[in-house]
Write a protein that holds these residues in place. Structure first.
Motif, PDB file in Angstrom:
ATOM      1  N   LYS A 114     -18.142 -25.567  30.601  1.00  8.98           N
ATOM      2  CA  LYS A 114     -17.971 -24.288  31.282  1.00  8.98           C
ATOM      3  C   LYS A 114     -16.736 -23.564  30.768  1.00  8.98           C
ATOM      4  CE  LYS A 114     -17.731 -22.361  35.959  1.00  8.98           C
ATOM      5  NZ  LYS A 114     -17.753 -22.684  37.403  1.00  8.98           N
ATOM      6  N   GLU A 115     -15.655 -24.319  30.555  1.00 13.37           N
ATOM      7  CA  GLU A 115     -14.432 -23.728  30.028  1.00 13.37           C
ATOM      8  C   GLU A 115     -14.601 -23.332  28.567  1.00 13.37           C
ATOM      9  OE1 GLU A 115     -11.176 -26.373  30.521  1.00 13.37           O
ATOM     10  OE2 GLU A 115     -11.634 -26.845  32.610  1.00 13.37           O
ATOM     11  N   VAL A 116     -15.143 -24.249  27.788  1.00 15.87           N
ATOM     12  CA  VAL A 116     -15.282 -24.026  26.342  1.00 15.87           C
ATOM     13  C   VAL A 116     -16.209 -22.851  26.060  1.00 15.87           C
ATOM     14  CG1 VAL A 116     -16.159 -25.039  24.200  1.00 15.87           C
ATOM     15  CG2 VAL A 116     -14.754 -26.408  25.755  1.00 15.87           C
ATOM     16  N   CYS A 117     -17.249 -22.712  26.874  1.00 17.76           N
ATOM     17  CA  CYS A 117     -18.234 -21.659  26.662  1.00 17.76           C
ATOM     18  C   CYS A 117     -17.587 -20.277  26.733  1.00 17.76           C
ATOM     19  CB  CYS A 117     -19.342 -21.787  27.711  1.00 17.76           C
ATOM     20  SG  CYS A 117     -20.890 -21.018  27.250  1.00 17.76           S
ATOM     21  N   GLY A 118     -16.730 -20.083  27.738  1.00 17.58           N
ATOM     22  CA  GLY A 118     -16.048 -18.805  27.863  1.00 17.58           C
ATOM     23  C   GLY A 118     -15.120 -18.535  26.691  1.00 17.58           C
ATOM     24  N   GLU A 119     -14.431 -19.563  26.236  1.00 18.05           N
ATOM     25  CA  GLU A 119     -13.524 -19.405  25.106  1.00 18.05           C
ATOM     26  C   GLU A 119     -14.294 -19.085  23.821  1.00 18.05           C
ATOM     27  OE1 GLU A 119     -10.435 -22.706  26.986  1.00 18.05           O
ATOM     28  OE2 GLU A 119     -11.488 -23.107  25.096  1.00 18.05           O
ATOM     29  N   LEU A 120     -15.435 -19.749  23.656  1.00 24.93           N
ATOM     30  CA  LEU A 120     -16.264 -19.482  22.479  1.00 24.93           C
ATOM     31  C   LEU A 120     -16.741 -18.035  22.459  1.00 24.93           C
ATOM     32  CD1 LEU A 120     -18.562 -22.611  22.010  1.00 24.93           C
ATOM     33  CD2 LEU A 120     -17.075 -21.584  20.282  1.00 24.93           C
ATOM     34  N   ALA A 121     -17.170 -17.547  23.629  1.00 25.82           N
ATOM     35  CA  ALA A 121     -17.655 -16.172  23.709  1.00 25.82           C
ATOM     36  C   ALA A 121     -16.573 -15.181  23.296  1.00 25.82           C
ATOM     37  CB  ALA A 121     -18.144 -15.871  25.124  1.00 25.82           C
ATOM     38  N   GLU A 122     -15.353 -15.402  23.776  1.00 24.41           N
ATOM     39  CA  GLU A 122     -14.244 -14.519  23.417  1.00 24.41           C
ATOM     40  C   GLU A 122     -13.941 -14.591  21.932  1.00 24.41           C
ATOM     41  OE1 GLU A 122     -10.923 -15.483  25.830  1.00 24.41           O
ATOM     42  OE2 GLU A 122     -11.893 -14.948  27.722  1.00 24.41           O
ATOM     43  N   GLN A 123     -13.950 -15.811  21.382  1.00 28.03           N
ATOM     44  CA  GLN A 123     -13.656 -15.982  19.963  1.00 28.03           C
ATOM     45  C   GLN A 123     -14.720 -15.318  19.091  1.00 28.03           C
ATOM     46  OE1 GLN A 123     -13.011 -20.064  18.779  1.00 28.03           O
ATOM     47  NE2 GLN A 123     -13.523 -19.634  16.638  1.00 28.03           N
ATOM     48  N   LEU A 124     -15.987 -15.496  19.471  1.00 32.78           N
ATOM     49  CA  LEU A 124     -17.077 -14.903  18.697  1.00 32.78           C
ATOM     50  C   LEU A 124     -17.001 -13.379  18.724  1.00 32.78           C
ATOM     51  CD1 LEU A 124     -19.919 -17.303  19.869  1.00 32.78           C
ATOM     52  CD2 LEU A 124     -19.165 -17.010  17.494  1.00 32.78           C
ATOM     53  N   ARG A 125     -16.704 -12.811  19.881  1.00 31.72           N
ATOM     54  CA  ARG A 125     -16.572 -11.357  19.972  1.00 31.72           C
ATOM     55  C   ARG A 125     -15.412 -10.859  19.114  1.00 31.72           C
ATOM     56  NH1 ARG A 125     -17.260 -11.759  25.811  1.00 31.72           N
ATOM     57  NH2 ARG A 125     -19.378 -11.195  26.410  1.00 31.72           N
ATOM     58  N   ALA A 126     -14.312 -11.624  19.120  1.00 26.81           N
ATOM     59  CA  ALA A 126     -13.158 -11.244  18.308  1.00 26.81           C
ATOM     60  C   ALA A 126     -13.499 -11.254  16.828  1.00 26.81           C
ATOM     61  CB  ALA A 126     -11.986 -12.186  18.591  1.00 26.81           C
ATOM     62  N   ASP A 127     -14.462 -12.099  16.446  1.00 25.09           N
ATOM     63  CA  ASP A 127     -14.905 -12.175  15.049  1.00 25.09           C
ATOM     64  C   ASP A 127     -15.968 -11.124  14.724  1.00 25.09           C
ATOM     65  OD1 ASP A 127     -13.194 -14.281  14.572  1.00 25.09           O
ATOM     66  OD2 ASP A 127     -14.702 -15.824  14.954  1.00 25.09           O
ATOM     67  N   GLY A 128     -16.320 -10.301  15.707  1.00 27.49           N
ATOM     68  CA  GLY A 128     -17.287  -9.233  15.471  1.00 27.49           C
ATOM     69  C   GLY A 128     -18.720  -9.584  15.798  1.00 27.49           C
ATOM     70  N   ALA A 129     -18.947 -10.694  16.464  1.00 26.85           N
ATOM     71  CA  ALA A 129     -20.312 -11.105  16.781  1.00 26.85           C
ATOM     72  C   ALA A 129     -20.815 -10.420  18.046  1.00 26.85           C
ATOM     73  CB  ALA A 129     -20.379 -12.622  16.948  1.00 26.85           C
ATOM     74  N   THR A 130     -22.126 -10.255  18.108  1.00 29.42           N
ATOM     75  CA  THR A 130     -22.796  -9.838  19.332  1.00 29.42           C
ATOM     76  C   THR A 130     -23.225 -11.093  20.070  1.00 29.42           C
ATOM     77  OG1 THR A 130     -23.608  -7.812  18.287  1.00 29.42           O
ATOM     78  CG2 THR A 130     -24.724  -8.533  20.295  1.00 29.42           C
ATOM     79  N   VAL A 131     -22.802 -11.225  21.332  1.00 28.47           N
ATOM     80  CA  VAL A 131     -22.981 -12.473  22.059  1.00 28.47           C
ATOM     81  C   VAL A 131     -23.823 -12.256  23.309  1.00 28.47           C
ATOM     82  CG1 VAL A 131     -21.795 -14.436  23.119  1.00 28.47           C
ATOM     83  CG2 VAL A 131     -20.719 -13.203  21.236  1.00 28.47           C
ATOM     84  N   ARG A 132     -24.774 -13.159  23.533  1.00 20.71           N
ATOM     85  CA  ARG A 132     -25.563 -13.170  24.761  1.00 20.71           C
ATOM     86  C   ARG A 132     -25.463 -14.547  25.404  1.00 20.71           C
ATOM     87  NH1 ARG A 132     -30.674 -13.285  24.632  1.00 20.71           N
ATOM     88  NH2 ARG A 132     -30.916 -13.880  22.444  1.00 20.71           N
ATOM     89  N   SER A 133     -25.514 -14.583  26.703  1.00 22.69           N
ATOM     90  CA  SER A 133     -25.554 -15.837  27.441  1.00 22.69           C
ATOM     91  C   SER A 133     -26.999 -16.146  27.805  1.00 22.69           C
ATOM     92  CB  SER A 133     -24.704 -15.740  28.707  1.00 22.69           C
ATOM     93  OG  SER A 133     -24.699 -16.963  29.405  1.00 22.69           O
ATOM     94  N   VAL A 134     -27.419 -17.376  27.550  1.00 21.86           N
ATOM     95  CA  VAL A 134     -28.792 -17.802  27.804  1.00 21.86           C
ATOM     96  C   VAL A 134     -28.766 -19.054  28.663  1.00 21.86           C
ATOM     97  CG1 VAL A 134     -30.930 -18.594  26.730  1.00 21.86           C
ATOM     98  CG2 VAL A 134     -29.553 -16.857  25.591  1.00 21.86           C
ATOM     99  N   VAL A 135     -29.596 -19.113  29.682  1.00 25.24           N
ATOM    100  CA  VAL A 135     -29.702 -20.306  30.513  1.00 25.24           C
ATOM    101  C   VAL A 135     -30.790 -21.197  29.934  1.00 25.24           C
ATOM    102  CG1 VAL A 135     -30.152 -21.236  32.807  1.00 25.24           C
ATOM    103  CG2 VAL A 135     -28.936 -19.057  32.550  1.00 25.24           C
ATOM    104  N   GLY A 136     -30.380 -22.364  29.455  1.00 27.60           N
ATOM    105  CA  GLY A 136     -31.316 -23.283  28.816  1.00 27.60           C
ATOM    106  C   GLY A 136     -31.457 -24.581  29.578  1.00 27.60           C
ATOM    107  N   ASP A 137     -31.796 -25.644  28.863  1.00 25.59           N
ATOM    108  CA  ASP A 137     -32.120 -26.933  29.476  1.00 25.59           C
ATOM    109  C   ASP A 137     -30.949 -27.553  30.233  1.00 25.59           C
ATOM    110  OD1 ASP A 137     -34.447 -26.451  28.199  1.00 25.59           O
ATOM    111  OD2 ASP A 137     -34.447 -28.262  26.966  1.00 25.59           O
TER     112      ASP A 137
END
Length: 221
Positions: free
Chosen positions: A106-129
């Protein structure tokens, strides 16, 4: 798209839909492709099945037929990651020490999203398995990040592939995770410490031979 053969049933960790982390507003839900047989497995619950798994010390991974392995070394010497190259893209799994209470993904996911956006990525959250996944588009590459909290460990997987194969790539990553065994060990470790990757001797010898070949002086033209 199935990458693996069938396996015998066993009860593992990570089953059920976990509550997702509310770090993104754009949230999609995907149909779970779980057939009732769930992993990843802790070493104590490793199934007695027919999978031939690659033993990397902290992880035992069922490598798909026809896949190639690529070893990423840290400049200091240790193995940073073992990438699995398939027709669906590059798949990578890493294990980390986690608190007994869980919740590290849960913590890492939020940090990854911020890092990816900072790198210019388009990010979506998906509820999976296993709860929240991250889907990111960066240039011509589609990324999918999946995390699973286990007993004092967290397993994180990522697949990088072409956008047109994104759905199948995500399914392949879930299947790889579902059949992986995590060997945390009993020693105390700080939270987020990467679990050590140990290469099989055959791979170590192959890398040494390749490095020796690169060090040979070139023949005059």
């Amino acid at each position: 798209m199935a990458l693996f053969g069938r396996r015998k049933g066993a009860v593992g960790h990570g089953s059920g839909a976990a509550r997702r982390d509310e770090v993104l507003d754009d949230v999609d839900t995907v149909d779970a492709d779980d057939d009732g047989e769930t992993g990843p497995y802790d070493e104590a619950d490793a199934p007695d099945d027919q999978f031939a798994r690659l033993d990397l010390g902290s992880l035992r991974i069922p490598v798909p037929d026809g896949a190639q392995l690529q070893v990423e070394m840290d400049p200091a010497g240790p193995v940073r990651a073992v990438h699995i190259l398939t027709q669906l893209g590059q798949l990578t799994l890493n294990g980390y020490a986690a608190p007994k209470s869980g919740g590290l993904w849960k913590e890492v996911c939020g940090e990854l999203a911020e890092q990816l956006r900072a790198d210019g990525a388009t990010v979506r959250s998906v509820v999976g398995d296993w709860g929240q996944e991250l889907s990111a588009s960066l240039g011509e590459v589609q990324l999918r990040f999946i995390g699973v909290d286990g007993p004092r460990w967290m397993l994180r997987g990522v697949v990088a592939g072409p956008p047109q194969l994104a759905d199948n790539s995500a399914m392949g990553l879930r299947e790889l995770i579902r059949n992986t065994v995590v060997v945390r060990g009993g020693q105390p470790m700080p939270v987020r410490t990467p679990l050590q990757i140990d290469l099989p001797q055959a791979i170590v010898e192959h890398i040494a031979a390749a490095q020796q070949g690169e060090q040979q002086p070139g023949q005059p033209g």
